[in-house]
Design a protein around this motif. Structure first.
Motif, short mmCIF file in Angstrom:
data_model
loop_
_atom_site.label_atom_id
_atom_site.label_comp_id
_atom_site.label_asym_id
_atom_site.label_seq_id
_atom_site.Cartn_x
_atom_site.Cartn_y
_atom_site.Cartn_z
N GLY A 50 0.88 -1.26 -0.14
CA GLY A 50 -0.09 0.01 0.07
C GLY A 50 0.71 1.26 0.12
N ARG A 51 0.42 2.41 -0.47
CA ARG A 51 1.11 3.55 -0.61
C ARG A 51 0.85 4.37 0.53
NH1 ARG A 51 -3.13 7.11 -1.50
NH2 ARG A 51 -5.23 6.06 -2.17
N THR A 52 2.01 4.89 0.96
CA THR A 52 2.16 5.83 2.18
C THR A 52 1.04 6.82 2.34
OG1 THR A 52 4.44 5.11 2.33
CG2 THR A 52 3.59 6.88 3.98
N SER A 53 0.51 7.61 1.24
CA SER A 53 -0.26 8.51 1.22
C SER A 53 -1.46 7.98 1.62
CB SER A 53 -0.38 9.40 -0.16
OG SER A 53 -0.86 8.30 -1.17
N SER A 54 -2.01 6.92 1.67
CA SER A 54 -3.26 6.17 2.15
C SER A 54 -3.26 6.17 3.70
CB SER A 54 -3.64 4.72 1.73
OG SER A 54 -4.49 4.28 2.62
N ILE A 55 -4.41 7.07 4.20
CA ILE A 55 -4.33 7.14 5.83
C ILE A 55 -4.82 5.93 6.29
CG2 ILE A 55 -6.93 7.45 5.56
CD1 ILE A 55 -6.90 9.27 7.97
N ASN A 56 -5.22 4.78 5.68
CA ASN A 56 -5.24 3.41 6.23
C ASN A 56 -4.08 2.64 6.20
OD1 ASN A 56 -8.16 3.44 6.94
ND2 ASN A 56 -8.69 2.98 4.85
N VAL A 57 -3.13 2.84 5.17
CA VAL A 57 -1.98 2.25 5.10
C VAL A 57 -1.09 2.97 6.46
CG1 VAL A 57 0.31 2.00 3.97
CG2 VAL A 57 -1.96 1.86 2.86
N ARG A 58 -1.09 4.30 6.60
CA ARG A 58 -0.33 4.97 7.70
C ARG A 58 -0.82 4.49 8.93
NH1 ARG A 58 -1.76 9.33 4.53
NH2 ARG A 58 -2.71 10.47 6.27
N LYS A 59 -2.06 3.85 9.12
CA LYS A 59 -2.40 3.24 10.32
C LYS A 59 -1.70 2.00 10.72
CE LYS A 59 -7.59 3.56 9.89
NZ LYS A 59 -8.60 2.80 9.66
N GLY A 75 -1.19 6.03 -8.42
CA GLY A 75 0.18 6.59 -8.36
C GLY A 75 1.14 5.54 -8.46
N PHE A 76 0.93 4.31 -7.99
CA PHE A 76 1.93 3.35 -8.14
C PHE A 76 1.12 2.02 -8.81
CE2 PHE A 76 2.90 6.06 -4.52
CZ PHE A 76 4.06 6.08 -4.59
N GLN A 77 1.60 0.76 -8.40
CA GLN A 77 1.01 -0.23 -9.08
C GLN A 77 -0.49 -0.49 -8.83
OE1 GLN A 77 3.90 -4.11 -8.53
NE2 GLN A 77 4.27 -2.81 -6.92
N SER A 78 -1.13 -0.70 -9.80
CA SER A 78 -2.66 -0.74 -9.59
C SER A 78 -3.17 -1.91 -8.85
CB SER A 78 -3.08 -0.77 -11.30
OG SER A 78 -4.63 -1.32 -11.10
N THR A 79 -4.03 -1.70 -8.19
CA THR A 79 -4.57 -2.61 -7.24
C THR A 79 -5.83 -3.39 -8.05
OG1 THR A 79 -6.19 -1.21 -6.30
CG2 THR A 79 -4.27 -1.32 -4.98
N HIS A 80 -5.72 -3.59 -9.23
CA HIS A 80 -6.65 -4.01 -10.09
C HIS A 80 -5.85 -5.26 -10.80
CE1 HIS A 80 -10.25 -1.91 -9.19
NE2 HIS A 80 -9.50 -0.74 -9.09
N GLN A 81 -4.67 -5.34 -10.60
CA GLN A 81 -4.10 -6.44 -11.23
C GLN A 81 -4.33 -7.54 -10.53
OE1 GLN A 81 0.41 -5.60 -11.66
NE2 GLN A 81 0.09 -3.57 -11.57
N PRO A 82 -4.12 -8.84 -11.48
CA PRO A 82 -4.57 -9.91 -10.94
C PRO A 82 -3.78 -10.39 -9.58
CG PRO A 82 -4.36 -10.08 -13.40
CD PRO A 82 -3.91 -8.72 -12.99
N ALA A 83 -2.46 -10.05 -9.61
CA ALA A 83 -1.71 -10.37 -8.45
C ALA A 83 -1.96 -9.81 -7.16
CB ALA A 83 -0.14 -9.93 -8.76
#
Length: 207
Positions: free
Chosen positions: A6-15, A35-43
């Motif tokens: 997860g990207r650091t700019s996400s408030i939930n990631v920062r938790k 802004g980074f890898q898409s979370t809609h990728q199959p992986a």
């Protein structure tokens, strides 16, 4: 080794990052999301079909939902100070974490998205006013609680509840909104700012 996706700019990631910092846990971070890898990728979808960050990998174990991840990390030694073992004390932490995720987040969502994310581009003024009033109402409830405890959300000890609510308070203070005077919130914010991890994960460029 723990891996946090997860990207650091996400408030939930920062938790989750703040929790790791408080527990002095070693981890590696993979940047996923806007802004980074898409979370809609199959992986990524194979790990979290909701396509949301954060996701935690602990060996073969995979966990999503930010508050659940924080509880998992702090659920045993050395995490007892953040997430007490005693049943009623733990339930109190859980209550305020759930309140943050459900009630408080629902209050700010429309206004924050409109003012900070320009979504929708032409917001409804009535919905903006309702969101602002609800957000301020919930912060007033939190202020009353802090007046009772005199320190942190569940008492004199810093817990997971203060991580999730501390980030929420920071968001409220950083968003253009007409705020009531809440001295208990101000004192709480100053108390949180004394923690090095708070400076890293709350008071930088992220609202």
């Amino acid at each position: 080794m723990l891996t946090i996706l997860g990207r650091t700019s996400s408030i939930n990631v920062r938790k989750v990052l703040w929790t790791c910092d408080e527990l002095a846990l070693d981890y590696q971070q993979e940047m996923w999301g806007h802004g980074f890898q898409s979370t809609h990728q199959p992986a990524f979808l194979a790990l979290n079909p909701n396509a949301q960050v954060p996701v935690l990998r602990d060996g073969e174990f995979v966990l999503w939902e930010s508050n659940a991840i924080c509880r998992y990390l702090a659920g045993g030694p050395p995490g007892s100070a953040l997430y007490p073992q005693e049943r009623r004390a733990r339930a109190d932490v859980d209550r305020w974490m759930d309140w943050q995720l459900g009630d408080l987040n629902s209050a700010w969502r429309y206004l924050f998205n409109a003012r900070m994310r320009n979504t929708p581009a032409e917001p409804d003024r009535t919905l903006l006013a309702e969101s602002e009033a609800s957000w301020n109402h919930h912060l007033t409830l939190l202020a009353r609680r802090l007046e009772q405890t005199g320190a942190y959300v569940t008492g004199h000890e810093f817990t997971l509840a203060d991580i999730v609510l501390g980030l929420s308070v920071h968001r409220w203070l950083m968003t253009p909104v007409s705020r009531p005077s809440l001295p208990a919130i101000d004192r709480y914010y100053d108390r949180l700012r004394e923690r090095p991890a708070f400076a890293r994960y709350a008071t930088q460029q992220w609202p």
